[in-house]
Design an enzyme around this catalytic site. Sequence first.
Site, PDB file in Angstrom:
ATOM      1  N   SER A 149       0.841  -1.197   0.000  1.00 17.32           N
ATOM      2  CA  SER A 149       0.000   0.000   0.000  1.00 17.32           C
ATOM      3  C   SER A 149       0.881   1.253   0.000  1.00 17.32           C
ATOM      4  O   SER A 149       1.702   1.403  -0.901  1.00 17.32           O
ATOM      5  CB  SER A 149      -0.940  -0.048   1.213  1.00 17.32           C
ATOM      6  OG  SER A 149      -1.843   1.032   1.191  1.00 17.32           O
ATOM      7  N   ASP A 315      -9.734  -3.936  -5.689  1.00 17.32           N
ATOM      8  CA  ASP A 315      -9.136  -2.780  -5.005  1.00 17.32           C
ATOM      9  C   ASP A 315      -9.604  -1.506  -5.704  1.00 17.32           C
ATOM     10  O   ASP A 315      -9.254  -1.274  -6.860  1.00 17.32           O
ATOM     11  CB  ASP A 315      -7.612  -2.909  -5.043  1.00 17.32           C
ATOM     12  CG  ASP A 315      -6.888  -1.873  -4.183  1.00 17.32           C
ATOM     13  OD1 ASP A 315      -7.502  -0.848  -3.834  1.00 17.32           O
ATOM     14  OD2 ASP A 315      -5.718  -2.099  -3.866  1.00 17.32           O
ATOM     15  N   HIS A 348      -8.535  -3.633  -1.278  1.00 18.09           N
ATOM     16  CA  HIS A 348      -7.188  -3.139  -1.008  1.00 18.09           C
ATOM     17  C   HIS A 348      -6.513  -3.856   0.161  1.00 18.09           C
ATOM     18  O   HIS A 348      -5.306  -4.081   0.152  1.00 18.09           O
ATOM     19  CB  HIS A 348      -7.258  -1.628  -0.735  1.00 18.09           C
ATOM     20  CG  HIS A 348      -5.924  -1.008  -0.508  1.00 18.09           C
ATOM     21  ND1 HIS A 348      -4.952  -0.965  -1.486  1.00 18.09           N
ATOM     22  CD2 HIS A 348      -5.359  -0.438   0.597  1.00 18.09           C
ATOM     23  CE1 HIS A 348      -3.868  -0.372  -0.994  1.00 18.09           C
ATOM     24  NE2 HIS A 348      -4.092  -0.052   0.262  1.00 18.09           N
TER      25      HIS A 348
END
Lengths: 369, 369
Positions: A149, A315, A348
């Site tokens: 991330s 995501d 995500h």
Amino acid sequence: MTEFIPPGTRFIPLPDAFAMKRGGTLDGARVAYETWGELSPERDNAVLILTGLSPDAHAASNEGNGDAGWWEPMVGPGKPIDTNRWFVICVNSLGSCKGSTGPASINASTGELYRLGFPELSIEDCADSAAHAVRALGIGTLACVIGNSMGGMVSLAFLLRYPGIARAHVNISGAACALPFSIAIRSLQREAIRLDPKWNGGNYDDASYPESGMRMARKLGVITYRSALEWDGRFGRVRLESDRVGGDPFGLEFEVESYLEAHARRFVRRFDPNCYLYLSRSMDWFDLGEAGLGARGGLSRIRIERALAIGVHTDILFPLQQQQEIAEGLGDGGANAQFIPLESPQGHDAFLVDIARFGPAVGAFLAAL
Amino acid sequence: MTEFIPPGTRFIPLPDAFAMKRGGTLDGARVAYETWGELSPERDNAVLILTGLSPDAHAASNEGNGDAGWWEPMVGPGKPIDTNRWFVICVNSLGSCKGSTGPASINASTGELYRLGFPELSIEDCADSAAHAVRALGIGTLACVIGNSMGGMVSLAFLLRYPGIARAHVNISGAACALPFSIAIRSLQREAIRLDPKWNGGNYDDASYPESGMRMARKLGVITYRSALEWDGRFGRVRLESDRVGGDPFGLEFEVESYLEAHARRFVRRFDPNCYLYLSRSMDWFDLGEAGLGARGGLSRIRIERALAIGVHTDILFPLQQQQEIAEGLGDGGANAQFIPLESPQGHDAFLVDIARFGPAVGAFLAAL
């Protein structure tokens, strides 16, 4: 208004006058880290983990702290990031409140909390401080840097700014620049905090704390970290047993609302609001291709031997095409680069929970190094 | 704290003791509407439009109001909803602040604003009031009912509760029930309003108004009404000319943030917060398949001759599979039902802006009736 530092955290001091990308310097700053496994005599088996916005350096249980870490199933002996072979380092991001210096830390030169007096934080500053930590640990070249991330953004800045610092890279649900949908979401999260009168320009304390703003920001985060598909199966239209908690006509009624509320409650008082604002904004600013290169052009300037970019179809915050772009861009630069799109329904955050898919992908890449 | 009623709006009184689905009744209530075209002597050319959460009954310019309406390119002579052939009626939703009775209206029995004293509003109440309006206009059977977004939900309730009230149906970006992702988004929008101290349990006025809460709610709405794909092309990472408006270190910096701010400013004082809460909650509650039928089962109980469900791939709020389900469920019930997925990049709001795709789809369906 506090730092939240797990027991067993270790620290590396940053040199005084540590220069920040957008201006300003830090004195007396430090980077928090933890390690697993043993550094080989050749110093060639180090793997660095760079985290998302909120995690601390405690990725997994170790001698200093037996509590399960945020990536417990991924890091350990015989696990995908196998500590029998690798010396694993996880650093807490600069600007965080989990041990590395940030807005919730004491400014050594004033003896007061930095708050908004902390210099503007960029992804590149996180990369620079991580590079300093790697050098301070006596490591010239990492076997691999793994970034999740926001940590995927930091990894790319790190590799671009420190050629030769790693032989391989795993980028998980990362991005080479922020796109407008995620900028919009993060902007709204920051606005929720700033609109809370108790935020008070960053001058809150435990007694007067921007709890509502943090709750909104966290709920919006959780909504965008997961996926509609997962929630259809997980919650559907199931209602809470107590129809409308608390008699409030607009109170919680569906399980999905209760799930968000529980997530928010766990977070609101465990992450410093000013640190949240700084880290969130640093992601919006990030563009590996600034100065006219474009994201793909920036990626092509990175020199690395092998790379893996992983993402998931669901995501919405770091969409799959951004991981594909990373693999292609690193390939342009000469890397043996692989792109693995996974069918995780968890969006995500899948890398934190869908170990059945992420474990083998990461494990196979590392095993082949 | 005001109703916002366009000039030229007409009204149909609802019968006293108008019963609401979840309990309570309305006295002295009314439905706002506008019309275009002429009702045929056989009274067989009427088309009803049911709107999304925020629009008024002014879908397009007409004799009573020459201003462009919210669906101007779709409704008029020679347009897809061709008023040379059809007598078009658009009703404002019950519970709104645009002319139909809602929380921002005066309660005839007290002389005060309803505010939270308005009975709980359901999608089915909106359907019942629309059905009353159709009957009051002397129409036994509509040629078609067209519902967008929330209006798509209202349409399905309307068709299920009033068998034979329409021969055909166009459902645009609608749903037969609310799913948890959209419940979560709407719940957060309502929480933003309720957390604003100036909401004050619904007792605000123009001088003390929950502007911050409404701004958050609207921005979150706009983010979920459009799509990441559209914004990548439209805004990219373009910055505002004045870097950081107002010198605020966390102020607006990117064009996408300025776009959201402009949308919010236009909305915040033009829609009543309590009405917003009621209408938003009614969507979460909606489930055509309640009582154990399931959404598809509920759809199969609707009797209609022809149906068209349209949706777009980029809609995250009313995802495409929900429009597919509508077409399939209405087909189960015997309708000649068609499903048209469109490649619009504009997300949930595409029907308002992507007339190049929606116009021909709707126009061809109506032309073939």
